[in-house]
Design a protein around this motif. Structure first.
Motif, PDB file in Angstrom:
ATOM      1  N   TYR A 257       0.849  -1.187   0.000  1.00 50.69           N
ATOM      2  CA  TYR A 257       0.000   0.000   0.000  1.00 50.69           C
ATOM      3  C   TYR A 257       0.890   1.244   0.000  1.00 50.69           C
ATOM      4  CZ  TYR A 257      -3.778  -3.199   1.292  1.00 50.69           C
ATOM      5  OH  TYR A 257      -4.683  -4.229   1.302  1.00 50.69           O
ATOM      6  N   THR A 258       0.566   2.181  -0.868  1.00 46.44           N
ATOM      7  CA  THR A 258       1.257   3.475  -0.887  1.00 46.44           C
ATOM      8  C   THR A 258       0.360   4.489  -0.192  1.00 46.44           C
ATOM      9  OG1 THR A 258       2.312   2.912  -2.986  1.00 46.44           O
ATOM     10  CG2 THR A 258       2.309   5.230  -2.348  1.00 46.44           C
ATOM     11  N   LYS A 315      -3.366  -9.005   2.604  1.00 46.67           N
ATOM     12  CA  LYS A 315      -4.410  -8.405   1.769  1.00 46.67           C
ATOM     13  C   LYS A 315      -5.647  -8.131   2.616  1.00 46.67           C
ATOM     14  CE  LYS A 315      -2.812 -10.174  -2.653  1.00 46.67           C
ATOM     15  NZ  LYS A 315      -3.062 -11.023  -3.823  1.00 46.67           N
ATOM     16  N   SER A 318     -11.227  -4.605   0.114  1.00 46.59           N
ATOM     17  CA  SER A 318     -11.542  -3.210  -0.173  1.00 46.59           C
ATOM     18  C   SER A 318     -11.470  -2.393   1.120  1.00 46.59           C
ATOM     19  CB  SER A 318     -12.951  -3.134  -0.764  1.00 46.59           C
ATOM     20  OG  SER A 318     -13.275  -1.796  -1.051  1.00 46.59           O
ATOM     21  N   THR A 343      -3.099   3.961  -2.085  1.00 45.86           N
ATOM     22  CA  THR A 343      -3.165   3.208  -3.338  1.00 45.86           C
ATOM     23  C   THR A 343      -2.859   1.741  -3.066  1.00 45.86           C
ATOM     24  OG1 THR A 343      -2.411   5.147  -4.560  1.00 45.86           O
ATOM     25  CG2 THR A 343      -2.248   3.017  -5.686  1.00 45.86           C
ATOM     26  N   ASP A 344      -3.752   0.862  -3.497  1.00 43.29           N
ATOM     27  CA  ASP A 344      -3.550  -0.586  -3.407  1.00 43.29           C
ATOM     28  C   ASP A 344      -3.248  -1.088  -4.816  1.00 43.29           C
ATOM     29  OD1 ASP A 344      -3.661  -3.315  -3.205  1.00 43.29           O
ATOM     30  OD2 ASP A 344      -5.627  -3.416  -2.239  1.00 43.29           O
ATOM     31  N   ALA A 345      -1.941  -1.310  -5.099  1.00 45.67           N
ATOM     32  CA  ALA A 345      -1.533  -1.684  -6.461  1.00 45.67           C
ATOM     33  C   ALA A 345      -2.119  -3.029  -6.862  1.00 45.67           C
ATOM     34  CB  ALA A 345      -0.008  -1.721  -6.547  1.00 45.67           C
ATOM     35  N   SER A 346      -2.298  -3.939  -5.895  1.00 41.76           N
ATOM     36  CA  SER A 346      -2.780  -5.282  -6.237  1.00 41.76           C
ATOM     37  C   SER A 346      -4.226  -5.247  -6.731  1.00 41.76           C
ATOM     38  CB  SER A 346      -2.657  -6.213  -5.025  1.00 41.76           C
ATOM     39  OG  SER A 346      -3.550  -5.817  -4.003  1.00 41.76           O
ATOM     40  N   ARG A 347      -4.995  -4.252  -6.296  1.00 42.86           N
ATOM     41  CA  ARG A 347      -6.401  -4.137  -6.724  1.00 42.86           C
ATOM     42  C   ARG A 347      -6.587  -2.976  -7.704  1.00 42.86           C
ATOM     43  NH1 ARG A 347      -9.984  -6.665  -3.018  1.00 42.86           N
ATOM     44  NH2 ARG A 347     -11.632  -5.221  -3.595  1.00 42.86           N
ATOM     45  N   ASN A 348      -5.484  -2.251  -7.963  1.00 35.89           N
ATOM     46  CA  ASN A 348      -5.553  -1.087  -8.850  1.00 35.89           C
ATOM     47  C   ASN A 348      -6.595  -0.091  -8.347  1.00 35.89           C
ATOM     48  OD1 ASN A 348      -4.599   0.379 -10.957  1.00 35.89           O
ATOM     49  ND2 ASN A 348      -5.973  -0.514 -12.485  1.00 35.89           N
ATOM     50  N   SER A 349      -6.557   0.134  -7.008  1.00 34.59           N
ATOM     51  CA  SER A 349      -7.561   0.999  -6.389  1.00 34.59           C
ATOM     52  C   SER A 349      -6.886   2.137  -5.631  1.00 34.59           C
ATOM     53  CB  SER A 349      -8.422   0.213  -5.389  1.00 34.59           C
ATOM     54  OG  SER A 349      -9.030  -0.888  -6.028  1.00 34.59           O
ATOM     55  N   VAL A 350      -7.552   3.310  -5.624  1.00 32.98           N
ATOM     56  CA  VAL A 350      -7.087   4.450  -4.824  1.00 32.98           C
ATOM     57  C   VAL A 350      -8.228   4.866  -3.897  1.00 32.98           C
ATOM     58  CG1 VAL A 350      -6.196   6.813  -4.852  1.00 32.98           C
ATOM     59  CG2 VAL A 350      -5.602   5.248  -6.711  1.00 32.98           C
TER      60      VAL A 350
END
Length: 357
Positions: A257-258, A315, A318, A343-350
């Motif tokens: 997570y960023t 993980k 959401s 930002t969760d790169a594994s889910r491509n979600s911000v």
């Protein structure tokens, strides 16, 4: 020579080795010791030299044996150490008592890092000891200024490392500092970090943030400092590192997570306090992460600035909420937090969490 005995019912006062019974053989002395109360099952002995102020005499210890004269329980140990451990060095050695069919504690090397502003310039004027307390007793007063290692000096702060050996203390609880001097001096101590030498975590943080003034009227100051924070680290990541050769599948259960933290652009918005965060998702929640290593700024959470942190944890699914806060340490520690973006790169979600207070 002085000894302190630790048992399941408590510990003894320092017992002075004066009551010699006999010299049974060359370089072998037997003492009779009467403990004022039943300490229960003994688990640790601390052995040391009393004040060495005007001498640098040394004592070589080869072998240690003790026997309970009523039960005839006997414990013996080969020591092969010389006190003090170095010139003006630590005057205590500790060892666990190993009874048959009982698991003994182990001897641990502790790393104590002291953060200060002026201790290096004052070190020759002042005497400073620390006694560390944990689940399994304490270390007794250990001198901190006899062997400074890994000294780091910055513009307005400095730190140094003290290495001490002690029987493992379990979960740490508090540190008692004793500062004394025969002359006027002021010692400004920020905090202490304490951990086992062979482990990255946990790191026990003891916030001090105090200037100690010792003088003729007040030649000695004692402070009890409870543990402020325990940095456990990313335990899951450590477990995976340890078990990588067993199964690689666990790696797929980690997510990176960023975290972008926006400090508001208002007067007094920044903080020097220690900031932590917990992430909550539909599947799980993260452990507590200390946000200390900003990718942009050495001094994070300043007015109008954005700081980025990267963490790895299991993980979480959401994300629906976060907990973010600080420990209130430092002058004017109040903090105006604008928002946090994750930002969760594994889910491509911000995810964006607005705070604006």
């Amino acid at each position: 020579l002085v000894m302190v005995f630790y048992g399941s019912n408590g510990k003894s006062n320092p017992v002075s080795m004066e009551n010699k019974v006999e010299h049974q053989a060359k370089n072998q002395i037997t003492y009779d010791i009467h403990l004022p109360s039943d300490l229960g099952m003994l688990y640790k002995v601390r052995l040391g030299l009393q004040s060495l102020e005007n001498s640098i005499s040394q004592l070589s210890l080869r072998h240690f044996k003790m026997q309970n004269t009523s039960t005839l329980d006997t414990f013996s140990l080969t020591i092969n150490k010389t006190l003090p451990l170095s010139l003006n060095g630590d005057r205590w050695i500790e060892f666990p008592v190993e009874w048959p069919l009982k698991e003994a504690l182990s001897v641990v090397t502790y790393h104590l890092t002291v953060f200060s502003t002026n201790i290096l310039s004052e070190r020759n004027l002042v005497h400073m000891t620390a006694c560390i307390y944990g689940t399994y007793g304490d270390t007794g007063d250990r001198s901190l200024l006899w062997s400074l290692q890994n000294v780091q000096q910055g513009e307005d702060n400095e730190s140094f490392l003290v290495i001490m050996d002690a029987v493992e203390l379990g979960e740490l609880d508090k540190v008692v500092l004793l500062i004394s001097s025969k002359t006027d001096c002021k010692l400004d101590i920020k905090k202490l970090h304490l951990k086992e030498a062979v482990k990255e975590h946990p790191i026990y943080v003891f916030e001090v943030n105090e200037a100690f003034s010792v003088n003729a009227n007040k030649p000695e100051i004692q402070r009890e400092i409870p543990v402020s924070l325990v940095i456990r680290g990313d335990k899951q990541k450590n477990d995976i590192d340890n078990n990588l050769h067993k199964e690689g599948s666990q790696t797929r259960n980690l997510a990176e997570y960023t975290i972008k933290v926006y400090t508001g652009d208002k007067r007094g918005a920044g903080t020097d306090a220690n900031v932590h965060i917990i992430l909550f998702g539909n599947d799980d929640k993260s452990e507590v992460f200390q946000l200390s290593q900003s990718l942009e700024h050495q001094d994070p959470f300043e007015r109008g600035k954005v700081d980025t942190f990267k963490i790895k944890t299991k993980k979480l699914g959401s994300l629906h909420s976060i907990e973010i806060g600080h420990d209130g340490k430092g002058f004017a520690s109040g903090w105006f937090l604008e928002k946090v973006e994750i930002t969760d790169a594994s889910r491509n979600s911000v995810y964006c969490f607005n705070c604006n207070r």
